[in-house]
Design a protein around this motif. Sequence first.
Motif, PDB file in Angstrom:
ATOM      1  N   TRP A  72       0.847  -1.206   0.000  1.00 17.94           N
ATOM      2  CA  TRP A  72       0.000   0.000   0.000  1.00 17.94           C
ATOM      3  C   TRP A  72       0.877   1.248   0.000  1.00 17.94           C
ATOM      4  CZ3 TRP A  72      -0.411   4.008   3.546  1.00 17.94           C
ATOM      5  CH2 TRP A  72      -1.479   4.881   3.352  1.00 17.94           C
ATOM      6  N   PHE A  73       1.910   1.228   0.811  1.00 14.75           N
ATOM      7  CA  PHE A  73       2.805   2.386   0.904  1.00 14.75           C
ATOM      8  C   PHE A  73       3.476   2.677  -0.444  1.00 14.75           C
ATOM      9  CE2 PHE A  73       7.103   4.099   1.701  1.00 14.75           C
ATOM     10  CZ  PHE A  73       6.758   5.307   2.293  1.00 14.75           C
ATOM     11  N   LYS A  74       3.934   1.626  -1.109  1.00 11.31           N
ATOM     12  CA  LYS A  74       4.657   1.806  -2.381  1.00 11.31           C
ATOM     13  C   LYS A  74       3.805   2.473  -3.455  1.00 11.31           C
ATOM     14  CE  LYS A  74       6.193  -2.313  -3.274  1.00 11.31           C
ATOM     15  NZ  LYS A  74       6.910  -3.510  -3.717  1.00 11.31           N
ATOM     16  N   VAL A  75       2.507   2.172  -3.495  1.00 15.89           N
ATOM     17  CA  VAL A  75       1.666   2.684  -4.580  1.00 15.89           C
ATOM     18  C   VAL A  75       1.003   4.029  -4.262  1.00 15.89           C
ATOM     19  CG1 VAL A  75       1.218   0.399  -5.524  1.00 15.89           C
ATOM     20  CG2 VAL A  75      -0.383   1.390  -3.864  1.00 15.89           C
ATOM     21  N   ASN A  76       1.163   4.531  -3.075  1.00 10.70           N
ATOM     22  CA  ASN A  76       0.534   5.802  -2.682  1.00 10.70           C
ATOM     23  C   ASN A  76       1.571   6.915  -2.631  1.00 10.70           C
ATOM     24  OD1 ASN A  76      -2.449   5.507  -2.015  1.00 10.70           O
ATOM     25  ND2 ASN A  76      -1.536   3.648  -1.142  1.00 10.70           N
ATOM     26  N   SER A  77       1.819   7.484  -3.805  1.00  9.58           N
ATOM     27  CA  SER A  77       2.844   8.527  -3.916  1.00  9.58           C
ATOM     28  C   SER A  77       2.507   9.777  -3.113  1.00  9.58           C
ATOM     29  CB  SER A  77       3.082   8.887  -5.381  1.00  9.58           C
ATOM     30  OG  SER A  77       1.874   9.312  -5.974  1.00  9.58           O
ATOM     31  N   TRP A  78       1.231  10.042  -2.888  1.00 10.11           N
ATOM     32  CA  TRP A  78       0.846  11.197  -2.075  1.00 10.11           C
ATOM     33  C   TRP A  78       1.460  11.102  -0.675  1.00 10.11           C
ATOM     34  CZ3 TRP A  78      -1.726  10.764   2.549  1.00 10.11           C
ATOM     35  CH2 TRP A  78      -2.298   9.508   2.829  1.00 10.11           C
ATOM     36  N   LEU A  79       1.550   9.880  -0.165  1.00  8.20           N
ATOM     37  CA  LEU A  79       2.089   9.685   1.178  1.00  8.20           C
ATOM     38  C   LEU A  79       3.595   9.962   1.212  1.00  8.20           C
ATOM     39  CD1 LEU A  79       1.452   8.946   4.072  1.00  8.20           C
ATOM     40  CD2 LEU A  79       1.789   6.553   3.487  1.00  8.20           C
ATOM     41  N   HIS A  80       4.286   9.668   0.140  1.00 12.33           N
ATOM     42  CA  HIS A  80       5.725   9.962   0.073  1.00 12.33           C
ATOM     43  C   HIS A  80       5.941  11.477   0.167  1.00 12.33           C
ATOM     44  CE1 HIS A  80       5.906   6.057  -2.524  1.00 12.33           C
ATOM     45  NE2 HIS A  80       5.588   5.815  -1.279  1.00 12.33           N
ATOM     46  N   ILE A  81       5.111  12.221  -0.550  1.00 13.09           N
ATOM     47  CA  ILE A  81       5.216  13.687  -0.510  1.00 13.09           C
ATOM     48  C   ILE A  81       4.837  14.198   0.877  1.00 13.09           C
ATOM     49  CG2 ILE A  81       4.317  15.840  -1.484  1.00 13.09           C
ATOM     50  CD1 ILE A  81       3.847  14.171  -4.109  1.00 13.09           C
ATOM     51  N   LYS A  82       3.802  13.605   1.464  1.00 11.35           N
ATOM     52  CA  LYS A  82       3.388  14.008   2.817  1.00 11.35           C
ATOM     53  C   LYS A  82       4.524  13.778   3.814  1.00 11.35           C
ATOM     54  CE  LYS A  82       0.118  13.050   6.499  1.00 11.35           C
ATOM     55  NZ  LYS A  82      -0.901  12.152   7.038  1.00 11.35           N
ATOM     56  N   LEU A  83       5.214  12.664   3.688  1.00 14.18           N
ATOM     57  CA  LEU A  83       6.328  12.386   4.599  1.00 14.18           C
ATOM     58  C   LEU A  83       7.457  13.397   4.426  1.00 14.18           C
ATOM     59  CD1 LEU A  83       6.355   8.484   4.503  1.00 14.18           C
ATOM     60  CD2 LEU A  83       5.767   9.941   6.459  1.00 14.18           C
ATOM     61  N   VAL A  84       7.717  13.812   3.200  1.00 18.83           N
ATOM     62  CA  VAL A  84       8.734  14.844   2.964  1.00 18.83           C
ATOM     63  C   VAL A  84       8.298  16.155   3.618  1.00 18.83           C
ATOM     64  CG1 VAL A  84       9.846  16.261   1.185  1.00 18.83           C
ATOM     65  CG2 VAL A  84       9.658  13.785   0.880  1.00 18.83           C
ATOM     66  N   LEU A  85       7.017  16.498   3.472  1.00 18.78           N
ATOM     67  CA  LEU A  85       6.506  17.705   4.125  1.00 18.78           C
ATOM     68  C   LEU A  85       6.609  17.587   5.650  1.00 18.78           C
ATOM     69  CD1 LEU A  85       3.378  18.405   1.899  1.00 18.78           C
ATOM     70  CD2 LEU A  85       5.441  19.815   2.057  1.00 18.78           C
TER      71      LEU A  85
END
Length: 182
Positions: A82-95
Amino acid sequence: MLFLFKSLHIVGFVAWFAGLFYLVRMFVYHREAHDEVQPKRDILTQQFKLMEWRVYKIICNPAMMLTWICGLAMIFLYGWEWFKVNSWLHIKLVLLLGLTYYHLWCKKMIVKLEKGDFSMSSHRWRLLNEVPTVFLLAIVLLAVYRNALDFAYALAGIMGFMILLMMGVRAYRKARERNPNI
């Protein structure tokens, strides 16, 4: 269990943002207190030093930890795929890393003010007080719209929002120059 972590995550980030907003607002007042006459200056600066540390240690730190712990627990519960396919979450983590940096920077600013470094103007502190607002907007947009969010439009909207915030702060500054009692 997921809903418990999600609920605590929301409580954590609300408290974290509230603490950061309040903390940097105190930096504004702390800086303005430095311009007061004695003994008012010493009384106010001592009080702000105490309040800043309390907000940082009692509100901001625990709220940040709760936000991170519950957020990471949710990622764990959703799973790696789930984590790998949700790119929005990667950006959220950077924020969130950027917001954590801002949080730690605030600690340095408490120490700087405590040592009597009042080189930054209250106007500049007011601008810096809006930094969490930009993070909040971006993070909420990502969490709500997720992968449906068009990042180019979102970035343009956030930039426009930042410009409006800066214009608002400047307008307040001019109004305050005309009437110091507002």
